[in-house]
Scaffold this active site. Structure first.
Site, PDB file in Angstrom:
ATOM      1  N   ASP A  47     -67.157  60.391  20.932  1.00 28.51           N
ATOM      2  CA  ASP A  47     -67.715  61.238  19.872  1.00 28.51           C
ATOM      3  C   ASP A  47     -67.953  62.675  20.317  1.00 28.51           C
ATOM      4  O   ASP A  47     -68.851  63.353  19.806  1.00 28.51           O
ATOM      5  CB  ASP A  47     -69.035  60.642  19.324  1.00 28.51           C
ATOM      6  CG  ASP A  47     -68.840  59.236  18.808  1.00 28.51           C
ATOM      7  OD1 ASP A  47     -67.725  58.936  18.345  1.00 28.51           O
ATOM      8  OD2 ASP A  47     -69.796  58.444  18.870  1.00 28.51           O
ATOM      9  N   GLY A  52     -63.695  56.804  15.697  1.00 29.06           N
ATOM     10  CA  GLY A  52     -63.944  57.498  14.433  1.00 29.06           C
ATOM     11  C   GLY A  52     -63.835  58.978  14.737  1.00 29.06           C
ATOM     12  O   GLY A  52     -64.711  59.535  15.389  1.00 29.06           O
ATOM     13  N   HIS A  53     -62.731  59.596  14.355  1.00 22.96           N
ATOM     14  CA  HIS A  53     -62.485  60.995  14.690  1.00 22.96           C
ATOM     15  C   HIS A  53     -62.645  61.850  13.440  1.00 22.96           C
ATOM     16  O   HIS A  53     -61.926  61.668  12.458  1.00 22.96           O
ATOM     17  CB  HIS A  53     -61.084  61.162  15.295  1.00 22.96           C
ATOM     18  CG  HIS A  53     -60.945  60.489  16.627  1.00 22.96           C
ATOM     19  ND1 HIS A  53     -59.814  60.545  17.392  1.00 22.96           N
ATOM     20  CD2 HIS A  53     -61.840  59.760  17.346  1.00 22.96           C
ATOM     21  CE1 HIS A  53     -60.014  59.865  18.529  1.00 22.96           C
ATOM     22  NE2 HIS A  53     -61.230  59.370  18.504  1.00 22.96           N
ATOM     23  N   LYS A  93     -63.283  65.078  19.579  1.00 27.64           N
ATOM     24  CA  LYS A  93     -61.834  65.069  19.867  1.00 27.64           C
ATOM     25  C   LYS A  93     -61.015  65.350  18.603  1.00 27.64           C
ATOM     26  O   LYS A  93     -60.070  66.132  18.614  1.00 27.64           O
ATOM     27  CB  LYS A  93     -61.431  63.701  20.461  1.00 27.64           C
ATOM     28  CG  LYS A  93     -62.139  63.382  21.766  1.00 27.64           C
ATOM     29  CD  LYS A  93     -61.835  61.979  22.250  1.00 27.64           C
ATOM     30  CE  LYS A  93     -62.477  60.882  21.435  1.00 27.64           C
ATOM     31  NZ  LYS A  93     -63.945  60.809  21.511  1.00 27.64           N
TER      32      LYS A  93
HETATM   33  P1  GDP Z   1     -64.688  62.201  18.088  1.00 32.20           P
HETATM   34  O1  GDP Z   1     -64.805  60.723  18.005  1.00 32.20           O
HETATM   35  O2  GDP Z   1     -64.629  62.682  19.505  1.00 32.20           O
HETATM   36  O3  GDP Z   1     -63.563  62.763  17.273  1.00 32.20           O
HETATM   37  O4  GDP Z   1     -66.040  62.794  17.489  1.00 32.20           O
HETATM   38  P2  GDP Z   1     -66.791  62.292  16.158  1.00 32.20           P
HETATM   39  O5  GDP Z   1     -66.039  62.746  14.982  1.00 32.20           O
HETATM   40  O6  GDP Z   1     -67.130  60.852  16.248  1.00 32.20           O
HETATM   41  O7  GDP Z   1     -68.178  63.032  16.299  1.00 32.20           O
HETATM   42  C1  GDP Z   1     -68.274  64.423  16.387  1.00 32.20           C
HETATM   43  C2  GDP Z   1     -69.183  64.910  15.249  1.00 32.20           C
HETATM   44  O8  GDP Z   1     -69.594  66.247  15.502  1.00 32.20           O
HETATM   45  C3  GDP Z   1     -68.488  64.957  13.908  1.00 32.20           C
HETATM   46  O9  GDP Z   1     -69.430  64.701  12.900  1.00 32.20           O
HETATM   47  C4  GDP Z   1     -67.983  66.387  13.826  1.00 32.20           C
HETATM   48  O10 GDP Z   1     -67.804  66.835  12.487  1.00 32.20           O
HETATM   49  C5  GDP Z   1     -69.101  67.121  14.492  1.00 32.20           C
HETATM   50  N1  GDP Z   1     -68.740  68.335  15.221  1.00 32.20           N
HETATM   51  C6  GDP Z   1     -67.635  68.590  15.966  1.00 32.20           C
HETATM   52  N2  GDP Z   1     -67.742  69.784  16.584  1.00 32.20           N
HETATM   53  C7  GDP Z   1     -68.933  70.287  16.230  1.00 32.20           C
HETATM   54  C8  GDP Z   1     -69.639  71.491  16.575  1.00 32.20           C
HETATM   55  O11 GDP Z   1     -69.192  72.316  17.354  1.00 32.20           O
HETATM   56  N3  GDP Z   1     -70.883  71.663  16.021  1.00 32.20           N
HETATM   57  C9  GDP Z   1     -71.424  70.748  15.174  1.00 32.20           C
HETATM   58  N4  GDP Z   1     -72.644  71.005  14.689  1.00 32.20           N
HETATM   59  N5  GDP Z   1     -70.798  69.613  14.828  1.00 32.20           N
HETATM   60  C10 GDP Z   1     -69.574  69.385  15.371  1.00 32.20           C
HETATM   61  P1  IMO Z   2     -64.447  57.697  19.485  1.00 35.74           P
HETATM   62  O1  IMO Z   2     -62.950  57.676  19.680  1.00 35.74           O
HETATM   63  C1  IMO Z   2     -68.359  56.222  20.684  1.00 35.74           C
HETATM   64  C2  IMO Z   2     -68.584  52.117  22.146  1.00 35.74           C
HETATM   65  C3  IMO Z   2     -69.334  51.116  21.301  1.00 35.74           C
HETATM   66  C4  IMO Z   2     -69.824  50.161  22.367  1.00 35.74           C
HETATM   67  C5  IMO Z   2     -68.671  50.139  23.355  1.00 35.74           C
HETATM   68  C6  IMO Z   2     -67.711  48.973  23.161  1.00 35.74           C
HETATM   69  O2  IMO Z   2     -64.873  57.927  18.090  1.00 35.74           O
HETATM   70  O3  IMO Z   2     -65.084  58.604  20.469  1.00 35.74           O
HETATM   71  P2  IMO Z   2     -65.879  48.299  21.346  1.00 35.74           P
HETATM   72  O4  IMO Z   2     -65.897  48.367  19.852  1.00 35.74           O
HETATM   73  O5  IMO Z   2     -64.825  49.128  21.981  1.00 35.74           O
HETATM   74  O6  IMO Z   2     -65.902  46.892  21.855  1.00 35.74           O
HETATM   75  O7  IMO Z   2     -67.301  48.916  21.806  1.00 35.74           O
HETATM   76  O8  IMO Z   2     -67.963  51.353  23.184  1.00 35.74           O
HETATM   77  N1  IMO Z   2     -67.491  52.835  21.452  1.00 35.74           N
HETATM   78  C7  IMO Z   2     -67.584  54.117  21.063  1.00 35.74           C
HETATM   79  N2  IMO Z   2     -68.598  54.987  21.147  1.00 35.74           N
HETATM   80  N3  IMO Z   2     -67.170  56.622  20.199  1.00 35.74           N
HETATM   81  C8  IMO Z   2     -66.118  55.776  20.145  1.00 35.74           C
HETATM   82  O9  IMO Z   2     -64.887  56.174  19.785  1.00 35.74           O
HETATM   83  C9  IMO Z   2     -66.308  54.438  20.555  1.00 35.74           C
HETATM   84  N4  IMO Z   2     -65.518  53.344  20.604  1.00 35.74           N
HETATM   85  C10 IMO Z   2     -66.242  52.374  21.173  1.00 35.74           C
HETATM   86  O10 IMO Z   2     -70.383  51.733  20.611  1.00 35.74           O
HETATM   87  O11 IMO Z   2     -70.937  50.711  23.035  1.00 35.74           O
HETATM   88 MG    MG Z   3     -66.079  59.280  17.125  1.00 35.28          MG
END
Ligand code: GDP
Ligand code: IMO
Ligand code: MG
Length: 429
Positions: free
Chosen positions: A13, A40-41, A16
């Site tokens: 999270d 979840g991207h 990416k």
């Molecule tokens: P990922 O899994 O690495 O793609 O990241 P996620 O989407 O799960 O979580 C990142 C969260 O931070 C999302 O809700 C984005 O919209 C938000 N986000 C990304 N970059 C920024 C930033 O620079 N500032 C803020 N406030 N939110 C951001």
């Molecule tokens: P992105 O790509 C954050 C965490 C789960 C749990 C552990 C194992 O959005 O960064 P699993 O479902 O793989 O058996 O879970 O890994 N986890 C994540 N945490 N971002 C993710 O993906 C994750 N994918 C798995 O919360 O602790």
């Molecule tokens: Mg994510």
């Protein structure tokens, strides 16, 4: 041409999806290489937020192909939902997405097994996203799995039934109640959807792209601290989330890796169980969660929050051979007066500068205190507008980790992305 890799250096999270979307116009192919719908991207542009689970984050841009590589595990039901949502928005997914025949399938029973296994673990549960990831990868390494290419074979249904029979035996031993029939309908509809896509021998495809001078960006899922080998085992996911995972998950040789973008938040978050040395189980942590809107993009769970952890960052940058850093969510820290950064650990009275083997070891973080920037960063367009305290924070992290931070993100939108030095980001130069 070489493959650039973008991966998370923390517990996932990091942002990416956002950065892959920003970089996509500079690449010909965006390829996912591991993980599955546990990811979840999030991407944001034109006031709309999109969350992708299986489909690479390059899908919204024209002129770029997307590939789901062999290292990924696919749940056809989730895949179909994602495709339909994108198509409803007018995205021509079919013309821009290829899927590896060697990617493994997540069966409905994998999800049941995930739930049964977590239930049985009680308070030692991993905190899995319950998307069937662990059981699907177990079947892959156990040499029982079903692959995307199998759906083209005449005996697919028999193969499916054989594997499901095995799973049902295990579920019986867990005494796990379920209604498999209910899950199978949407799953088989998903299989039909998958069949309508271009299924490819992806290692051939990606290597021929490279031979033809096309630029490829590999999009990591999860984060390096969730890596099956180098994360806080067993509180990890079931794939290699590090740069080496791009080699096995796409069929590219190590000498074909180019830039490795390591992405991190200006602080830390984690979803699920497991060690988190700098976690703040107090009002500061709650404030970080609120200001950063730290709730899971896949499960909606509140994310655990804490200060930036340099030993962990150095460790993961080392394992992946990171060449440059990307710092996300700098804007969130504007809410604070003082920022703490963990520079080393004190583990049972001994100093350590990388995560200890024993995940139960008591880690006392040793902090440096830095002054925070009071300014709202979200409207900044240029590095010349950076407050001095932000420049100091950037310099501090660069010195401690020994790598340049080339991109700073100051908000969730595409446009809230600042490249510090275009010459250091070869793709933008
Ligand atoms: P990922 O899994 O690495 O793609 O990241 P996620 O989407 O799960 O979580 C990142 C969260 O931070 C999302 O809700 C984005 O919209 C938000 N986000 C990304 N970059 C920024 C930033 O620079 N500032 C803020 N406030 N939110 C951001
Ligand atoms: P992105 O790509 C954050 C965490 C789960 C749990 C552990 C194992 O959005 O960064 P699993 O479902 O793989 O058996 O879970 O890994 N986890 C994540 N945490 N971002 C993710 O993906 C994750 N994918 C798995 O919360 O602790
Ligand atoms: Mg994510």
């Amino acid at each position: 041409m070489k493959v650039d890799v973008l991966l998370g250096l923390q517990w996932g999270d990091e942002g990416k999806g956002k950065v892959v979307d920003v970089l996509t116009p500079h690449y010909d192919v965006i390829a996912r290489f591991q993980g599955g719908p546990n990811a979840g991207h999030t991407l944001e542009f034109e006031g709309v937020k999109h969350v992708l689970h299986t489909i690479p984050s390059g899908i919204f841009r024209e002129n770029t192909q997307n590939l789901v590589g062999n290292g990924v595990v696919i749940d056809p039901e989730v895949f179909k939902k994602e495709v339909v949502a994108l198509e409803n928005m007018g995205v021509n997914v079919k013309s821009k997405l290829k899927i590896s025949r060697k990617a493994h399938l997540i069966l409905p029973t994998h999800k049941l097994l995930d739930a049964a296994s977590e239930n049985a673990k009680g308070k030692n549960k991993i905190g899995s996203t319950l998307r069937g990831i662990g059981p699907a990868y177990m079947d892959k390494t156990g040499r029982n799995g079903l692959r995307v290419g199998d759906i083209e074979l005449a005996d697919f249904k028999n193969r499916y039934n054989t594997l499901v029979a095995k799973h049902l035996d295990i579920l019986k031993s867990f005494k796990f109640k379920h209604n498999l029939k209910e899950l199978e309908g949407p799953w088989f509809e998903g299989i039909e959807k998958l069949k309508s896509f271009e299924l490819v021998d992806s290692e051939q495809y990606i290597n021929s792209c490279l031979d033809n001078n096309m630029k490829v960006l590999a999009e990591g899922a999860q984060g390096s601290l969730l890596d099956i080998d180098f994360g806080s085992y067993p509180f990890v996911t079931s794939s290699n989330t590090i740069s080496a995972g791009a080699c096995t998950g796409l069929g590219i040789a190590p000498n074909r890796i180019g830039e490795v973008f390591g992405i991190f938040k200006a602080y830390c978050t984690r979803v699920g169980s497991g060690p988190f040395p700098t976690e703040l189980e107090n009002q500061i942590g709650e404030r970080l969660r609120k200001e950063g809107n730290e709730f899971g993009a896949t499960t909606g769970r509140p994310r655990r929050c804490g200060w930036l952890d340099i030993p962990a960052l150095k460790y993961t940058a080392m394992i992946s051979g990171v060449t440059q850093l990307i710092m996300m969510k700098a804007d969130v820290l504007s809410a604070f007066k003082e920022i703490l950064v963990c520079k080393k650990y004190n583990v049972n009275g001994h100093e350590m500068d990388y995560p200890p083997y024993d995940i139960k070891a008591k880690i006392d973080p040793v902090y440096d205190s830095l002054e925070c920037w009071p300014d709202d960063l979200t409207g900044i367009k240029n590095t010349s507008e950076f407050p001095g305290q932000l420049n100091d924070y950037i310099k501090y992290v660069e010195e401690k980790v020994g790598l340049p931070i080339t991109i700073i993100s100051v908000g969730p939108d595409r446009s809230q992305t600042i490249v510090r030095d275009k010459n250091k980001v070869p793709v933008l130069a």
